[in-house]
Design an enzyme around this catalytic site. Sequence first.
Site, PDB file in Angstrom:
ATOM      1  N   CYS A 149       0.826  -1.200   0.000  1.00  0.00           N
ATOM      2  CA  CYS A 149       0.000   0.000   0.000  1.00  0.00           C
ATOM      3  C   CYS A 149       0.869   1.262   0.000  1.00  0.00           C
ATOM      4  O   CYS A 149       1.444   1.611  -1.024  1.00  0.00           O
ATOM      5  CB  CYS A 149      -0.980  -0.034   1.172  1.00  0.00           C
ATOM      6  SG  CYS A 149      -2.354   1.142   1.018  1.00  0.00           S
ATOM      7  N   HIS A 203      -2.942  -5.464   1.648  1.00  0.00           N
ATOM      8  CA  HIS A 203      -2.297  -5.725   2.939  1.00  0.00           C
ATOM      9  C   HIS A 203      -2.386  -7.206   3.315  1.00  0.00           C
ATOM     10  O   HIS A 203      -3.243  -7.590   4.118  1.00  0.00           O
ATOM     11  CB  HIS A 203      -2.985  -4.912   4.044  1.00  0.00           C
ATOM     12  CG  HIS A 203      -2.868  -3.439   3.930  1.00  0.00           C
ATOM     13  ND1 HIS A 203      -1.894  -2.722   4.594  1.00  0.00           N
ATOM     14  CD2 HIS A 203      -3.589  -2.535   3.229  1.00  0.00           C
ATOM     15  CE1 HIS A 203      -2.031  -1.437   4.317  1.00  0.00           C
ATOM     16  NE2 HIS A 203      -3.057  -1.296   3.492  1.00  0.00           N
ATOM     17  N   GLU A 208      -0.598  -8.760   5.316  1.00  0.00           N
ATOM     18  CA  GLU A 208      -0.270  -8.924   6.733  1.00  0.00           C
ATOM     19  C   GLU A 208      -1.502  -8.849   7.628  1.00  0.00           C
ATOM     20  O   GLU A 208      -1.439  -9.232   8.793  1.00  0.00           O
ATOM     21  CB  GLU A 208       0.758  -7.865   7.166  1.00  0.00           C
ATOM     22  CG  GLU A 208       0.228  -6.455   7.334  1.00  0.00           C
ATOM     23  CD  GLU A 208       0.035  -5.689   6.034  1.00  0.00           C
ATOM     24  OE1 GLU A 208      -0.375  -4.514   6.100  1.00  0.00           O
ATOM     25  OE2 GLU A 208       0.283  -6.273   4.956  1.00  0.00           O
TER      26      GLU A 208
END
Length: 221
Positions: free
Chosen positions: A85, A184, A186
């Site tokens: 991002c 994202h 994660e």
Amino acid sequence: MSTDSVRPVIGVLALQGDVREHVAALQAEGADARSVRRPEELADVDGIVLPGGESTTIARLAGRFGLLEPLREALRAGLPAYGTCAGMILLADRLVDAPPGQPTVGGLDVTVRRNAFGRQVDSFESGVDLAGIGGGSLQAVFIRAPWVEEAGPGVEVLGRVVGGAADGRIVAVRQGNVVATSFHPELTGDRRVHALFVDIVRAHLAEQAGADAGNERGKST
């Protein structure tokens, strides 16, 4: 020796953004993950992650902490990097819809549009298929996400949006040892992109070790 046994040291730029989530994902994939806030900490890592957050804030803080130029030099020297991002924005060589003079680290021959999918309220999740990553689609989280408007000839497109108004937009790329995603991973618990990056770092370390061994043999003859 198999590179799978190598535990690389991978830093996460820890100026702003979702640092802990990246550290946890990297550690789960066999890396020694640590926060990086200063140039001397950057010098001790085998790879670097530029996390999501607010790209102008991260760039400003990187300048304040004396990290911008060391990051640029490290990437030019071949340090593997992964940006998510805001990290994709920071790794881009060119930006669209950025504040005047917003600096980037660079390293990816791409043009990236900031906040391409809209504001925070327009955040969404979508399945994305990534080239070179098996196991089916990733559930990708897009939060005020950018996209790649244009990719240079040396850039491999790993993933695009499928369906909707943004159909076909590029959201994942790789150029050599540098990877970036608009989304994202994660935040989802799906560590396949982190596993890919850890493998890239391991391969880079193996290449360096081979080159060093070759140089030593050359000195001894």
